[in-house]
Structures are given as structure tokens and as C-alpha cells.
Design a protein around this motif. Structure first.
Motif, PDB file in Angstrom:
ATOM      1  N   LEU A  92     -10.248  35.700   1.393  1.00  0.00           N
ATOM      2  CA  LEU A  92      -9.768  36.548   2.352  1.00  0.00           C
ATOM      3  C   LEU A  92      -8.908  37.699   2.031  1.00  0.00           C
ATOM      4  O   LEU A  92      -9.317  38.863   2.773  1.00  0.00           O
ATOM      5  CB  LEU A  92      -9.351  35.561   3.475  1.00  0.00           C
ATOM      6  N   ALA A  93      -8.158  37.553   1.297  1.00  0.00           N
ATOM      7  CA  ALA A  93      -7.136  38.512   0.909  1.00  0.00           C
ATOM      8  C   ALA A  93      -7.995  39.807  -0.045  1.00  0.00           C
ATOM      9  O   ALA A  93      -7.752  40.681   0.315  1.00  0.00           O
ATOM     10  CB  ALA A  93      -6.075  37.984   0.248  1.00  0.00           C
ATOM     11  N   GLU A  94      -9.096  39.221  -0.732  1.00  0.00           N
ATOM     12  CA  GLU A  94      -9.650  40.036  -1.750  1.00  0.00           C
ATOM     13  C   GLU A  94     -10.790  40.999  -1.024  1.00  0.00           C
ATOM     14  O   GLU A  94     -11.167  41.882  -1.029  1.00  0.00           O
ATOM     15  CB  GLU A  94     -10.554  39.417  -2.661  1.00  0.00           C
ATOM     16  N   THR A  95     -11.487  40.148   0.119  1.00  0.00           N
ATOM     17  CA  THR A  95     -12.475  40.838   0.924  1.00  0.00           C
ATOM     18  C   THR A  95     -12.511  40.577   2.578  1.00  0.00           C
ATOM     19  O   THR A  95     -13.320  39.846   3.020  1.00  0.00           O
ATOM     20  CB  THR A  95     -13.971  40.145   0.512  1.00  0.00           C
ATOM     21  N   PRO A  96     -11.413  41.162   3.124  1.00  0.00           N
ATOM     22  CA  PRO A  96     -11.066  41.137   4.366  1.00  0.00           C
ATOM     23  C   PRO A  96     -12.396  41.495   5.242  1.00  0.00           C
ATOM     24  O   PRO A  96     -12.919  42.617   5.190  1.00  0.00           O
ATOM     25  CB  PRO A  96      -9.804  41.728   4.756  1.00  0.00           C
ATOM     26  N   GLY A  97     -12.629  40.438   6.380  1.00  0.00           N
ATOM     27  CA  GLY A  97     -13.785  40.745   7.263  1.00  0.00           C
ATOM     28  C   GLY A  97     -14.946  40.605   6.832  1.00  0.00           C
ATOM     29  O   GLY A  97     -16.109  40.837   7.428  1.00  0.00           O
ATOM     30  N   GLN A  98     -15.286  40.130   5.308  1.00  0.00           N
ATOM     31  CA  GLN A  98     -16.479  39.961   4.644  1.00  0.00           C
ATOM     32  C   GLN A  98     -16.710  38.809   4.016  1.00  0.00           C
ATOM     33  O   GLN A  98     -17.488  38.434   3.279  1.00  0.00           O
ATOM     34  CB  GLN A  98     -16.708  41.152   3.686  1.00  0.00           C
ATOM     35  N   THR A  99     -15.661  37.822   4.497  1.00  0.00           N
ATOM     36  CA  THR A  99     -15.684  36.432   3.412  1.00  0.00           C
ATOM     37  C   THR A  99     -16.441  35.640   4.132  1.00  0.00           C
ATOM     38  O   THR A  99     -17.109  34.700   3.431  1.00  0.00           O
ATOM     39  CB  THR A  99     -14.262  36.127   3.481  1.00  0.00           C
ATOM     40  N   LEU A 100     -16.503  35.315   5.365  1.00  0.00           N
ATOM     41  CA  LEU A 100     -17.128  34.172   6.027  1.00  0.00           C
ATOM     42  C   LEU A 100     -18.772  34.156   5.789  1.00  0.00           C
ATOM     43  O   LEU A 100     -19.293  32.971   5.692  1.00  0.00           O
ATOM     44  CB  LEU A 100     -17.056  34.195   7.624  1.00  0.00           C
ATOM     45  N   PRO A 101     -19.411  35.159   5.544  1.00  0.00           N
ATOM     46  CA  PRO A 101     -20.967  35.040   5.240  1.00  0.00           C
ATOM     47  C   PRO A 101     -21.065  34.563   3.943  1.00  0.00           C
ATOM     48  O   PRO A 101     -22.244  34.468   3.299  1.00  0.00           O
ATOM     49  CB  PRO A 101     -21.286  36.377   5.472  1.00  0.00           C
ATOM     50  N   GLN A 102     -20.152  34.818   3.006  1.00  0.00           N
ATOM     51  CA  GLN A 102     -20.151  34.578   1.405  1.00  0.00           C
ATOM     52  C   GLN A 102     -20.340  33.184   1.275  1.00  0.00           C
ATOM     53  O   GLN A 102     -20.613  32.089   2.034  1.00  0.00           O
ATOM     54  CB  GLN A 102     -18.962  34.907   0.747  1.00  0.00           C
ATOM     55  N   LYS A 103     -21.378  32.995   0.090  1.00  0.00           N
ATOM     56  CA  LYS A 103     -21.933  31.612  -0.389  1.00  0.00           C
ATOM     57  C   LYS A 103     -20.696  30.927  -0.941  1.00  0.00           C
ATOM     58  O   LYS A 103     -19.740  31.547  -1.623  1.00  0.00           O
ATOM     59  CB  LYS A 103     -23.083  31.678  -1.281  1.00  0.00           C
ATOM     60  N   VAL A 104     -20.597  29.547  -0.905  1.00  0.00           N
ATOM     61  CA  VAL A 104     -19.785  28.669  -1.454  1.00  0.00           C
ATOM     62  C   VAL A 104     -19.596  28.754  -2.860  1.00  0.00           C
ATOM     63  O   VAL A 104     -18.555  28.775  -3.377  1.00  0.00           O
ATOM     64  CB  VAL A 104     -20.171  27.177  -0.986  1.00  0.00           C
ATOM     65  N   SER A 105     -20.775  28.885  -3.324  1.00  0.00           N
ATOM     66  CA  SER A 105     -20.940  28.912  -4.777  1.00  0.00           C
ATOM     67  C   SER A 105     -20.340  30.248  -5.632  1.00  0.00           C
ATOM     68  O   SER A 105     -19.641  30.024  -6.734  1.00  0.00           O
ATOM     69  CB  SER A 105     -22.465  29.000  -5.366  1.00  0.00           C
TER      70      SER A 105
END
Length: 174
Positions: A92-105
Motif C-alpha cells: 500500500l505504501a509503494e503503490t497507493p490506490g493501486q494495491t487492491l486489484p493486484q495478485k496475491v502471488s
């Protein structure tokens, strides 16, 4: 009407029951605490997620289950990683606003430290402290059989210490 206690007198019959004195050894000898002992109390429930699931799904699971980490497994149950709250906060700190759609892997810890039910609890605790992680999957015969947390270790040890203190108190009081 209840009778009061009267101490034994010289002429009383001796009890035939054999008594054994207490000692520090008989009151404090205990078996080595293992991961299996913690799992007996806690249970072997493990919450898992797939590597292709999203961080949003993971966050929802973490919140709903009130847990701090998910074990990442393939469809056939093979362990491939672990995703903790700490992993998510860093992303979240690295990619604010873009984290939730990212893959778990893409966000999980790939090199997962595991333990077995027979492992000594003190050693597992040391490994967790040294590696600065709070969750460790428990594996037996190559299969996931539980999850142990630093909180589980602390709670187990506190219960042990309370029990030891009670035994020592009983030994002193008689």
C-alpha cells in the motif's frame, strides 16, 4: 450442624494410605513444549488463499476472519507462499490506490519458513523472533496441518508459567 476440624491425637488410628512428599522435581518436571501442544489447544484451522486471488479478496478474508496472515496454496493444497498484513501495508505504501486489484502471488512472501508439530516451541519462537515474522505454517508429511503465531507461543508460555507458579505455591503451602 457441621463439625469443626480436629487435629490427629496420639491415640488415633494411623491411616493406611501411603503419602509421598512433594519436591521441586515432582512439582516442576514437565515435558518439552512442542508445536503439537499449541495446536491441541488452538486447533489446526488454517485459512488459505490462491496465488491468483486479489489483494482485495485477501484483505476481506483477513478482516472477516480476524487474522493476520493467509497461507497461499495451489488448488492441490501445495504451499507456495504466505501473505501477511505487513506484506499488504508495505505494498500500500509503494503503490497507493493501486494495491487492491493486484495478485496475491505478486505480493506474498515466497520463501516461507515452516515448522513441524514435533518442533520445540522455544526453537520455533526463536526462529520467528530472529526472522521478524509472526506467522509460521505447520507442515506434516508435506501437508499443511496448522498455523502457529507468536501470540500462540506467548499465550501457551503464559499458561505454563501460571501453572508452574500454582504448583510451587501448592508445594510451599503443602
Amino acid at each position: 450442624m457441621p463439625t469443626s476440624y480436629q487435629s490427629p491425637m496420639r491415640g488415633d488410628k494411623k491411616s493406611e494410605a501411603k503419602t509421598t512428599s512433594q519436591s521441586t522435581e515432582t512439582n516442576t518436571v514437565k515435558e518439552v513444549a512442542t508445536v503439537a501442544k499449541v495446536l491441541e489447544v488452538k486447533g489446526g484451522s488454517v485459512y488459505t488463499i490462491g496465488p491468483d486471488d486479489t489483494i482485495k479478496t485477501a484483505v476481506t478474508l483477513l478482516k472477516d476472519r480476524r487474522i493476520g496472515a493467509l497461507v497461499v496454496t495451489t488448488e492441490d493444497g501445495a504451499l507456495v507462499g504466505i501473505l501477511s498484513e505487513r506484506d499488504i501495508v508495505r505494498k500500500l505504501a509503494e503503490t497507493p490506490g493501486q494495491t487492491l486489484p493486484q495478485k496475491v502471488s505478486d505480493n506474498m512472501t515466497h520463501d516461507v519458513e515452516t515448522c513441524s508439530p514435533d518442533d520445540n516451541l522455544i526453537e520455533v519462537s526463536r526462529r520467528m523472533t530472529k526472522g521478524t515474522f509472526r506467522h509460521m505454517p505447520v507442515m506434516e508429511d508435506g501437508k499443511l496441518c496448522g498455523m502457529i503465531t507468536i501470540g500462540d507461543v506467548v499465550n501457551y508460555r503464559l499458561t505454563e508459567l501460571e501453572h508452574e507458579a500454582l504448583q510451587l505455591k501448592q508445594m510451599i503451602v503443602g
